[in-house]
Design a protein around this motif. Sequence first.
Motif, PDB file in Angstrom:
ATOM      1  N   VAL A 178       0.861  -1.187   0.000  1.00  9.15           N
ATOM      2  CA  VAL A 178       0.000   0.000   0.000  1.00  9.15           C
ATOM      3  C   VAL A 178       0.892   1.229   0.000  1.00  9.15           C
ATOM      4  O   VAL A 178       1.814   1.345   0.807  1.00  9.15           O
ATOM      5  CB  VAL A 178      -0.926   0.010   1.242  1.00  9.15           C
ATOM      6  CG1 VAL A 178      -1.837   1.228   1.206  1.00  9.15           C
ATOM      7  CG2 VAL A 178      -1.731  -1.282   1.323  1.00  9.15           C
ATOM      8  N   CYS A 179       0.612   2.145  -0.936  1.00 12.93           N
ATOM      9  CA  CYS A 179       1.418   3.352  -1.103  1.00 12.93           C
ATOM     10  C   CYS A 179       0.640   4.544  -0.563  1.00 12.93           C
ATOM     11  O   CYS A 179      -0.593   4.540  -0.551  1.00 12.93           O
ATOM     12  CB  CYS A 179       1.694   3.555  -2.589  1.00 12.93           C
ATOM     13  SG  CYS A 179       2.615   5.056  -2.971  1.00 12.93           S
ATOM     14  N   GLY A 180       1.374   5.578  -0.156  1.00  7.90           N
ATOM     15  CA  GLY A 180       0.726   6.829   0.247  1.00  7.90           C
ATOM     16  C   GLY A 180      -0.205   7.353  -0.835  1.00  7.90           C
ATOM     17  O   GLY A 180      -1.246   7.950  -0.534  1.00  7.90           O
ATOM     18  N   SER A 181       0.144   7.101  -2.105  1.00  5.60           N
ATOM     19  CA  SER A 181      -0.715   7.614  -3.178  1.00  5.60           C
ATOM     20  C   SER A 181      -2.036   6.836  -3.252  1.00  5.60           C
ATOM     21  O   SER A 181      -3.066   7.402  -3.605  1.00  5.60           O
ATOM     22  CB  SER A 181       0.019   7.590  -4.519  1.00  5.60           C
ATOM     23  OG  SER A 181       0.283   6.271  -4.917  1.00  5.60           O
ATOM     24  N   ASP A 182      -2.020   5.537  -2.889  1.00  8.80           N
ATOM     25  CA  ASP A 182      -3.286   4.788  -2.785  1.00  8.80           C
ATOM     26  C   ASP A 182      -4.172   5.427  -1.716  1.00  8.80           C
ATOM     27  O   ASP A 182      -5.392   5.543  -1.895  1.00  8.80           O
ATOM     28  CB  ASP A 182      -3.028   3.318  -2.410  1.00  8.80           C
ATOM     29  CG  ASP A 182      -2.210   2.574  -3.457  1.00  8.80           C
ATOM     30  OD1 ASP A 182      -2.516   2.698  -4.650  1.00  8.80           O
ATOM     31  OD2 ASP A 182      -1.257   1.862  -3.070  1.00  8.80           O
ATOM     32  N   GLY A 226      -3.232   0.101  -6.805  1.00  6.95           N
ATOM     33  CA  GLY A 226      -2.052  -0.724  -6.527  1.00  6.95           C
ATOM     34  C   GLY A 226      -1.005  -0.709  -7.615  1.00  6.95           C
ATOM     35  O   GLY A 226      -1.258  -1.129  -8.743  1.00  6.95           O
ATOM     36  N   HIS A 227       0.183  -0.187  -7.271  1.00  9.62           N
ATOM     37  CA  HIS A 227       1.264  -0.148  -8.263  1.00  9.62           C
ATOM     38  C   HIS A 227       2.578  -0.707  -7.723  1.00  9.62           C
ATOM     39  O   HIS A 227       3.579  -0.703  -8.414  1.00  9.62           O
ATOM     40  CB  HIS A 227       1.479   1.295  -8.753  1.00  9.62           C
ATOM     41  CG  HIS A 227       1.838   2.231  -7.637  1.00  9.62           C
ATOM     42  ND1 HIS A 227       0.886   2.891  -6.907  1.00  9.62           N
ATOM     43  CD2 HIS A 227       3.020   2.563  -7.094  1.00  9.62           C
ATOM     44  CE1 HIS A 227       1.476   3.606  -5.965  1.00  9.62           C
ATOM     45  NE2 HIS A 227       2.768   3.421  -6.050  1.00  9.62           N
ATOM     46  N   GLU A 228       2.584  -1.168  -6.480  1.00 10.30           N
ATOM     47  CA  GLU A 228       3.824  -1.710  -5.905  1.00 10.30           C
ATOM     48  C   GLU A 228       3.620  -3.222  -5.779  1.00 10.30           C
ATOM     49  O   GLU A 228       3.131  -3.698  -4.765  1.00 10.30           O
ATOM     50  CB  GLU A 228       4.072  -1.086  -4.532  1.00 10.30           C
ATOM     51  CG  GLU A 228       4.173   0.429  -4.590  1.00 10.30           C
ATOM     52  CD  GLU A 228       4.371   1.085  -3.223  1.00 10.30           C
ATOM     53  OE1 GLU A 228       4.398   0.359  -2.207  1.00 10.30           O
ATOM     54  OE2 GLU A 228       4.489   2.304  -3.182  1.00 10.30           O
ATOM     55  N   PHE A 229       3.973  -3.964  -6.831  1.00  8.53           N
ATOM     56  CA  PHE A 229       3.545  -5.361  -6.834  1.00  8.53           C
ATOM     57  C   PHE A 229       4.522  -6.296  -7.535  1.00  8.53           C
ATOM     58  O   PHE A 229       5.379  -5.889  -8.310  1.00  8.53           O
ATOM     59  CB  PHE A 229       2.171  -5.479  -7.498  1.00  8.53           C
ATOM     60  CG  PHE A 229       2.148  -5.099  -8.964  1.00  8.53           C
ATOM     61  CD1 PHE A 229       2.078  -3.772  -9.344  1.00  8.53           C
ATOM     62  CD2 PHE A 229       2.201  -6.068  -9.968  1.00  8.53           C
ATOM     63  CE1 PHE A 229       2.049  -3.411 -10.692  1.00  8.53           C
ATOM     64  CE2 PHE A 229       2.168  -5.723 -11.307  1.00  8.53           C
ATOM     65  CZ  PHE A 229       2.091  -4.389 -11.671  1.00  8.53           C
ATOM     66  N   THR A 268       9.922  -3.153  -3.803  1.00 12.40           N
ATOM     67  CA  THR A 268      10.989  -2.670  -4.695  1.00 12.40           C
ATOM     68  C   THR A 268      10.687  -1.251  -5.174  1.00 12.40           C
ATOM     69  O   THR A 268      11.576  -0.404  -5.227  1.00 12.40           O
ATOM     70  CB  THR A 268      11.129  -3.610  -5.913  1.00 12.40           C
ATOM     71  OG1 THR A 268      11.256  -4.955  -5.452  1.00 12.40           O
ATOM     72  CG2 THR A 268      12.351  -3.245  -6.735  1.00 12.40           C
ATOM     73  N   GLU A 269       9.421  -1.007  -5.524  1.00 11.00           N
ATOM     74  CA  GLU A 269       9.079   0.307  -6.110  1.00 11.00           C
ATOM     75  C   GLU A 269       9.389   1.473  -5.177  1.00 11.00           C
ATOM     76  O   GLU A 269      10.100   2.410  -5.567  1.00 11.00           O
ATOM     77  CB  GLU A 269       7.615   0.307  -6.567  1.00 11.00           C
ATOM     78  CG  GLU A 269       7.298   1.438  -7.538  1.00 11.00           C
ATOM     79  CD  GLU A 269       6.832   2.725  -6.908  1.00 11.00           C
ATOM     80  OE1 GLU A 269       6.850   3.761  -7.593  1.00 11.00           O
ATOM     81  OE2 GLU A 269       6.454   2.716  -5.732  1.00 11.00           O
ATOM     82  N   PRO A 270       8.883   1.485  -3.924  1.00 14.51           N
ATOM     83  CA  PRO A 270       9.247   2.620  -3.060  1.00 14.51           C
ATOM     84  C   PRO A 270      10.755   2.700  -2.788  1.00 14.51           C
ATOM     85  O   PRO A 270      11.284   3.806  -2.602  1.00 14.51           O
ATOM     86  CB  PRO A 270       8.453   2.370  -1.771  1.00 14.51           C
ATOM     87  CG  PRO A 270       8.005   0.949  -1.839  1.00 14.51           C
ATOM     88  CD  PRO A 270       7.899   0.593  -3.276  1.00 14.51           C
TER      89      PRO A 270
HETATM   90 ZN   LIG Z   1       4.126   4.057  -4.552  1.00 10.07          ZN
END
Ligand SMILES: [Zn+2]
Length: 347
Positions: A42-46, A65-68, A151-153
């Motif tokens: 879960v990202c701050g942008s979510d 969801g983009h960090e997957f 990995t993304e963050p």
């Molecule tokens: Zn993110």
Amino acid sequence: MNGTMHGLVNYAREPFSVELREVPVPQIGDRDVLLQVGAVSVCGSDLHQWRGSHGWPVNYPCILGHEFCGMVLMTGARVERFKEGDRVVSETAAVIDEASPLSRAGLYNLDPARRGFGYGVDGAMTQFVRVPERCLHRIPAGLSFEKAALTEPCCVSYNAVCVNGRVRPGDAVLVLGPGPIGLLCAMMAKLSGAGTLIVAGLPNDRKRLMVARDLGAITLEGGVSDYIASLGDGLGVDVVIDAAGVSATLQMAMQAVRPAGQIIKVGWGPQPMQFSLDLLVQKNATISGSFSHNWPVWERVISMIVSGQINLDAIISHVAPLNDWQECFEKMHDGEYVKAVLKPERN
Ligand SMILES: [Zn+2]
């Protein structure tokens, strides 16, 4: 593949327009894979999209969801480098213009045509997601999906501190905002040799500041200017990383930065600023925005997570099934969790 799946859909601009829905399994194109989602963090942008406090356009309705990461389940006819069963993590630039000048320079993350998972096209808070082959990176069997999802963050933070920033051994570094990106930026600054590392937050950031201390940082819940003035020769820190989600912290960054120092702004804040930038001029300071990441950053960060140089144990607060998304969103918003990771259930 036909059938339906559970997807966490952000369906309108209004606050709290997010719910689990039964949606069709996506169809893939020739150069796509169908990924079975292993984990999505879960990202701050979510959270911003959930609360309707975001400043970017969203293509409603859209699965968040983009960090997957996950496992390749099907491949399109022209997919060459991946096959069924491969474990992979995905970049976020779902749509780009591959012929644009920025894409040709390897800076497709800055291509104006870029549309990302979770706001531009359907993301991964679901069981299956369609991903272009170009976005995928292989991960080794020993790396858990829970960690790989982060990995993304880590790439956002590496790009901010180690590519756009210039932290040198012994530098005094101040990180504003102890959210996941701020904490990971602090980790990157430490890895870059920061001498004095300070992470500043607010009194209700207490739990996240504890994690910052575990990373070797001095933590502040206020009084930043006074503390910086008491440090060394009193002229300020070499590098400020502004990872707070409000505009006002830029003023604090300008006050804290040393003459000829550097401010990296990685946090978004749609609010207009009501202060002068003269201090930036007077101090001959540099300010740089930092957005996203590209291929070489991903390859580097994956190898650092695999080797353990990037240790995510303190960052991942909770792993939960997708059904528990709301509790995870709320606790991350309240600062109770640094990072929650969701695992879609299997059918
Ligand atoms: Zn993110």
